[in-house]
Scaffold this motif. Structure first.
Motif, PDB file in Angstrom:
ATOM      1  N   MET A  19       0.819  -1.202   0.000  1.00 20.09           N
ATOM      2  CA  MET A  19       0.000   0.000   0.000  1.00 20.09           C
ATOM      3  C   MET A  19       0.859   1.261   0.000  1.00 20.09           C
ATOM      4  SD  MET A  19      -2.810   1.208   2.796  1.00 20.09           S
ATOM      5  CE  MET A  19      -1.501   1.535   3.993  1.00 20.09           C
ATOM      6  N   PHE A  20       1.871   1.310   0.867  1.00 17.11           N
ATOM      7  CA  PHE A  20       2.687   2.513   0.978  1.00 17.11           C
ATOM      8  C   PHE A  20       3.567   2.725  -0.257  1.00 17.11           C
ATOM      9  CE2 PHE A  20       2.020   1.842   5.660  1.00 17.11           C
ATOM     10  CZ  PHE A  20       1.275   2.996   5.839  1.00 17.11           C
ATOM     11  N   VAL A  21       4.133   1.643  -0.789  1.00 21.72           N
ATOM     12  CA  VAL A  21       4.926   1.781  -2.014  1.00 21.72           C
ATOM     13  C   VAL A  21       4.020   2.187  -3.179  1.00 21.72           C
ATOM     14  CG1 VAL A  21       6.373   0.570  -3.684  1.00 21.72           C
ATOM     15  CG2 VAL A  21       6.682   0.150  -1.248  1.00 21.72           C
ATOM     16  N   GLY A  22       2.839   1.545  -3.241  1.00 28.46           N
ATOM     17  CA  GLY A  22       1.891   1.910  -4.296  1.00 28.46           C
ATOM     18  C   GLY A  22       1.457   3.349  -4.207  1.00 28.46           C
ATOM     19  N   LEU A  23       1.269   3.841  -2.986  1.00 29.30           N
ATOM     20  CA  LEU A  23       0.887   5.239  -2.795  1.00 29.30           C
ATOM     21  C   LEU A  23       1.987   6.177  -3.285  1.00 29.30           C
ATOM     22  CD1 LEU A  23      -0.964   7.429  -1.699  1.00 29.30           C
ATOM     23  CD2 LEU A  23       0.048   7.067   0.567  1.00 29.30           C
ATOM     24  N   ALA A  24       3.238   5.830  -2.982  1.00 31.55           N
ATOM     25  CA  ALA A  24       4.350   6.661  -3.436  1.00 31.55           C
ATOM     26  C   ALA A  24       4.398   6.709  -4.965  1.00 31.55           C
ATOM     27  CB  ALA A  24       5.664   6.115  -2.878  1.00 31.55           C
ATOM     28  N   LEU A  25       4.192   5.549  -5.590  1.00 27.32           N
ATOM     29  CA  LEU A  25       4.182   5.513  -7.058  1.00 27.32           C
ATOM     30  C   LEU A  25       3.002   6.302  -7.609  1.00 27.32           C
ATOM     31  CD1 LEU A  25       5.060   1.751  -7.708  1.00 27.32           C
ATOM     32  CD2 LEU A  25       6.557   3.731  -8.005  1.00 27.32           C
ATOM     33  N   PHE A  29       2.821   9.119 -10.529  1.00 25.00           N
ATOM     34  CA  PHE A  29       2.106   8.801 -11.766  1.00 25.00           C
ATOM     35  C   PHE A  29       0.871   9.689 -11.951  1.00 25.00           C
ATOM     36  CE2 PHE A  29       3.711   4.138 -11.423  1.00 25.00           C
ATOM     37  CZ  PHE A  29       4.995   4.570 -11.721  1.00 25.00           C
ATOM     38  N   ALA A  30       0.129   9.944 -10.851  1.00 27.72           N
ATOM     39  CA  ALA A  30      -1.075  10.763 -10.953  1.00 27.72           C
ATOM     40  C   ALA A  30      -0.740  12.191 -11.348  1.00 27.72           C
ATOM     41  CB  ALA A  30      -1.839  10.742  -9.624  1.00 27.72           C
ATOM     42  N   ALA A  31       0.340  12.717 -10.785  1.00 28.24           N
ATOM     43  CA  ALA A  31       0.747  14.085 -11.117  1.00 28.24           C
ATOM     44  C   ALA A  31       1.110  14.201 -12.593  1.00 28.24           C
ATOM     45  CB  ALA A  31       1.923  14.503 -10.241  1.00 28.24           C
ATOM     46  N   VAL A  32       1.797  13.188 -13.107  1.00 26.68           N
ATOM     47  CA  VAL A  32       2.187  13.203 -14.529  1.00 26.68           C
ATOM     48  C   VAL A  32       0.966  13.049 -15.421  1.00 26.68           C
ATOM     49  CG1 VAL A  32       3.504  11.997 -16.306  1.00 26.68           C
ATOM     50  CG2 VAL A  32       4.496  12.333 -14.028  1.00 26.68           C
ATOM     51  N   LEU A  33       0.116  12.057 -15.095  1.00 29.47           N
ATOM     52  CA  LEU A  33      -1.035  11.769 -15.950  1.00 29.47           C
ATOM     53  C   LEU A  33      -2.015  12.938 -16.004  1.00 29.47           C
ATOM     54  CD1 LEU A  33      -2.204   9.449 -17.644  1.00 29.47           C
ATOM     55  CD2 LEU A  33      -3.533   8.757 -15.644  1.00 29.47           C
ATOM     56  N   SER A  34      -2.188  13.644 -14.895  1.00 30.69           N
ATOM     57  CA  SER A  34      -3.125  14.766 -14.866  1.00 30.69           C
ATOM     58  C   SER A  34      -2.681  15.908 -15.771  1.00 30.69           C
ATOM     59  CB  SER A  34      -3.279  15.290 -13.432  1.00 30.69           C
ATOM     60  OG  SER A  34      -3.891  14.320 -12.609  1.00 30.69           O
ATOM     61  N   ARG A  35      -1.419  15.915 -16.132  1.00 33.37           N
ATOM     62  CA  ARG A  35      -0.895  16.949 -17.027  1.00 33.37           C
ATOM     63  C   ARG A  35      -0.812  16.473 -18.477  1.00 33.37           C
ATOM     64  NH1 ARG A  35       0.544  17.798 -11.981  1.00 33.37           N
ATOM     65  NH2 ARG A  35       1.008  19.903 -11.229  1.00 33.37           N
ATOM     66  N   SER A 153       3.484  -4.871 -11.793  1.00 30.75           N
ATOM     67  CA  SER A 153       2.554  -4.592 -12.893  1.00 30.75           C
ATOM     68  C   SER A 153       2.173  -3.115 -12.924  1.00 30.75           C
ATOM     69  CB  SER A 153       1.306  -5.460 -12.763  1.00 30.75           C
ATOM     70  OG  SER A 153       0.564  -5.112 -11.606  1.00 30.75           O
ATOM     71  N   TYR A 154       2.036  -2.504 -11.743  1.00 30.40           N
ATOM     72  CA  TYR A 154       1.669  -1.084 -11.699  1.00 30.40           C
ATOM     73  C   TYR A 154       2.827  -0.208 -12.158  1.00 30.40           C
ATOM     74  CZ  TYR A 154      -0.213   3.322  -9.911  1.00 30.40           C
ATOM     75  OH  TYR A 154      -0.677   4.609  -9.803  1.00 30.40           O
ATOM     76  N   ALA A 155       4.023  -0.536 -11.687  1.00 23.82           N
ATOM     77  CA  ALA A 155       5.188   0.276 -12.051  1.00 23.82           C
ATOM     78  C   ALA A 155       5.493   0.178 -13.541  1.00 23.82           C
ATOM     79  CB  ALA A 155       6.399  -0.162 -11.232  1.00 23.82           C
ATOM     80  N   VAL A 156       5.436  -1.033 -14.082  1.00 26.90           N
ATOM     81  CA  VAL A 156       5.781  -1.240 -15.492  1.00 26.90           C
ATOM     82  C   VAL A 156       4.572  -0.961 -16.395  1.00 26.90           C
ATOM     83  CG1 VAL A 156       6.571  -2.913 -17.214  1.00 26.90           C
ATOM     84  CG2 VAL A 156       7.555  -2.918 -14.907  1.00 26.90           C
ATOM     85  N   GLY A 157       3.435  -1.607 -16.056  1.00 29.50           N
ATOM     86  CA  GLY A 157       2.264  -1.490 -16.923  1.00 29.50           C
ATOM     87  C   GLY A 157       1.697  -0.089 -16.997  1.00 29.50           C
ATOM     88  N   HIS A 158       1.611   0.563 -15.835  1.00 30.48           N
ATOM     89  CA  HIS A 158       1.055   1.916 -15.825  1.00 30.48           C
ATOM     90  C   HIS A 158       2.140   2.982 -15.886  1.00 30.48           C
ATOM     91  CE1 HIS A 158      -1.849   5.059 -15.144  1.00 30.48           C
ATOM     92  NE2 HIS A 158      -1.230   5.481 -14.056  1.00 30.48           N
ATOM     93  N   GLY A 159       3.163   2.833 -15.031  1.00 29.11           N
ATOM     94  CA  GLY A 159       4.192   3.861 -14.931  1.00 29.11           C
ATOM     95  C   GLY A 159       5.033   4.021 -16.181  1.00 29.11           C
ATOM     96  N   ILE A 160       5.315   2.921 -16.855  1.00 22.99           N
ATOM     97  CA  ILE A 160       6.157   2.994 -18.059  1.00 22.99           C
ATOM     98  C   ILE A 160       5.312   2.932 -19.329  1.00 22.99           C
ATOM     99  CG2 ILE A 160       7.999   1.864 -19.368  1.00 22.99           C
ATOM    100  CD1 ILE A 160       9.188   0.933 -16.724  1.00 22.99           C
ATOM    101  N   ILE A 161       4.551   1.851 -19.478  1.00 23.02           N
ATOM    102  CA  ILE A 161       3.806   1.646 -20.727  1.00 23.02           C
ATOM    103  C   ILE A 161       2.633   2.627 -20.839  1.00 23.02           C
ATOM    104  CG2 ILE A 161       2.479  -0.007 -22.080  1.00 23.02           C
ATOM    105  CD1 ILE A 161       4.124  -2.234 -20.776  1.00 23.02           C
ATOM    106  N   GLY A 162       1.821   2.728 -19.772  1.00 26.85           N
ATOM    107  CA  GLY A 162       0.645   3.591 -19.829  1.00 26.85           C
ATOM    108  C   GLY A 162       0.984   5.065 -19.969  1.00 26.85           C
TER     109      GLY A 162
END
Length: 497
Positions: A19-25, A29-35, A153-162
């Motif tokens: 949970m805490f690592v996911g929150l940090a990611l 990711f949310a800040a980048v995606l919102s822009r 999956s979140y770091a690679v699938g969303h953070g990199i690919i998405g």
């Protein structure tokens, strides 16, 4: 310490780490995606994501929950669960592909919904392959591979690919690409950790035990899903795509960490509660200890967020979302009741009290529909929709607390006390945060530095409540971890000396 308690504590440690690592990611990711995406594109995503989640309920049909909850699990059960999930996954994908144009006609003001919806439909089959492996790991309280699969999956699938797809201009489709990528990665990692037979079975006797529980569980989950998404569906139909995008993005920014917290807790507590469902005293202690710990944590965290909302919006959502600060502050009132309700609902599910869950969720769904419609007819905006959501969620939380009291055979005073402690933690953390943050704002501290200071202060507040607050299971875990860390530091210093 019993073996079950040891496994549960270990599972909770992995869950909270995730949970805490996911929150940090997510913060990054949310800040980048919102822009990278517009409010309109977030509006398209909000509706399509709901349709995708609806298909996932049909695909699972409660099989995963039945695998976790079943007292005696056989190889035939596993084969039946896998076969049923895969068949439902294929069927749901085909149906979703065919009905996508009808969904688009229902929301004529939301452009480009058909390809987004059909793209999300591809996730159904992939999710079907994940169900059994993930459920077997949860049943065994072996959360390390589950956590690893989710984070990778979140770091690679969303953070990199998405995010790369969003940067290259794929718009809302980039979120579909992200979802598919995450599902593929999780499928590979979870099956590697919990291999099971892929041989199909079509003996009805193998399905009866799983689906008799699973269908009821799915009915409950479907009502929960409809209740949790009704605001988005209503806003998408009655308000503008811009209003929907602002509402859904603000809600997901705040609610996603809380939802992850509640989901992670459910995955740990459901098998734990199920294991002691025939031992009333152990079940009672486990529930009351968990409720107190969660109330303290979520209360103190949301109290900080209430005050920090302006900086959270400016940093994580960007200048286009400045009108969403009030919305975020309203959602801080929603989160505690939603999370506390989740634990009581898990208790009811683990003890197979599904009929009462269906009644409560059905009543909540009807009440939400009526209140949302009245709010709209009276000229209310999305902020008033959010307030209505808070009110109904509060009433639902009280209803589930009464059910929990009945299941554990009393404990009403302790349950009310836990809610009260959560409220005090909310107020106390809000006052403390305001005492620090308001002067910093008056001094015009630069936004990045102020945001970092708020994060640090929030972490200190929540950690202090855990370690020095009223006794709870998490406090024992935190103090034990600190003692071990102190011991290691002493040994390390002594060896270097």
């Amino acid at each position: 310490m019993s073996e079950l308690k040891t496994k549960t504590i270990k599972a909770m440690k992995w869950t909270y780490f995730s949970m805490f690592v996911g929150l940090a990611l997510q913060l990054v990711f949310a800040a980048v995606l919102s822009r990278l995406l517009t409010k309109e594109q977030f509006g398209v995503w909000a509706i399509a994501a709901i349709l995708q989640r609806f298909g996932n309920f049909i695909t699972d049909l409660g099989v995963g929950q039945a695998i976790v909850q079943k007292k005696v699990l056989t190889e035939e059960d596993i084969r039946a669960g896998f076969t049923g999930a895969m068949l439902l996954g294929v069927l749901t994908t085909v149906i979703a592909w065919l009905v996508a144009p009808a969904a688009s006609r229902f929301y004529p003001d939301i452009p480009g919904l058909v390809p987004i919806f059909r793209g999300y439909a591809l996730v159904y089959v992939l999710s079907s392959g994940i169900i059994i492996s993930g459920s077997l790991l949860r049943r065994a309280l072996n959360f390390r591979p589950v956590v690893a699969a989710e984070l990778i999956s979140y770091a690679v699938g969303h953070g990199i690919i998405g995010l790369s797809a969003a940067y290259m201009g794929y718009g809302a489709m980039s979120l579909v690409i992200s979802a598919i990528s995450q599902a593929v990665i999780q499928l590979f990692l979870l099956y590697s950790a919990a291999r099971h037979s892929l041989k199909p079975t079509f003996e009805w006797s193998a399905y009866r035990g799983l689906f008799s529980f699973g269908v009821k569980a799915t009915a409950v989950n479907l009502l929960e899903f409809l209740s949790s998404t009704l605001d988005t569906l209503v806003i998408g139909k009655l308000y503008s795509p811009v209003a929907l995008g602002a509402y859904s993005r603000t809600f997901s920014t705040l609610a996603m960490p809380a939802t992850n917290f509640a989901t992670s807790l459910s995955r740990v507590m459901a098998p734990s509660f199920s294991a002691v469902q025939n031992e009333p005293e152990r079940l009672r202690r486990a529930y009351l200890a968990g409720l107190r710990a969660i109330a303290l944590i979520i209360g103190s965290a949301t109290g900080c967020i209430l005050i920090d909302a302006p900086e959270i919006v400016k940093v994580m959502l960007g200048p286009n979302f400045l009108d969403s600060i009030g919305l975020m502050q309203i959602f801080t009132l929603y989160i505690p009741f939603a999370v506390l309700t989740n634990l009581s609902a898990v208790l009811a599910e683990a003890t197979a009290k599904l009929n009462v869950k269906i009644i409560i969720q059905g009543a909540a769904f009807v009440a939400l529909g009526l209140v949302f419609w009245i709010t709209y007819r009276l000229g209310g905006q999305v902020e008033q929709i959010a307030l209505a959501l808070v009110a109904i969620t509060l009433l639902r939380s009280v209803a589930f607390a009464l059910v929990a009291r009945q299941i554990i055979g009393g404990g009403g005073r302790q349950i009310a006390g836990s809610y009260g402690l959560g409220g005090l933690a909310f107020i106390g953390s809000a006052l403390l945060t305001a005492a620090v943050v308001f002067p910093l704002r008056a001094l015009n501290v630069p936004l990045p530095l102020l945001f970092i200071l708020e994060l640090a202060l929030g972490g200190v507040v929540v950690a202090s409540v855990m370690v020095f607050g009223p006794p709870s299971e998490l406090q024992s875990m935190a103090r034990t971890s600190l003692q071990r860390l102190r011991g290691r530091l002493v040994k390390s210093t002594g060896s270097h000396g």
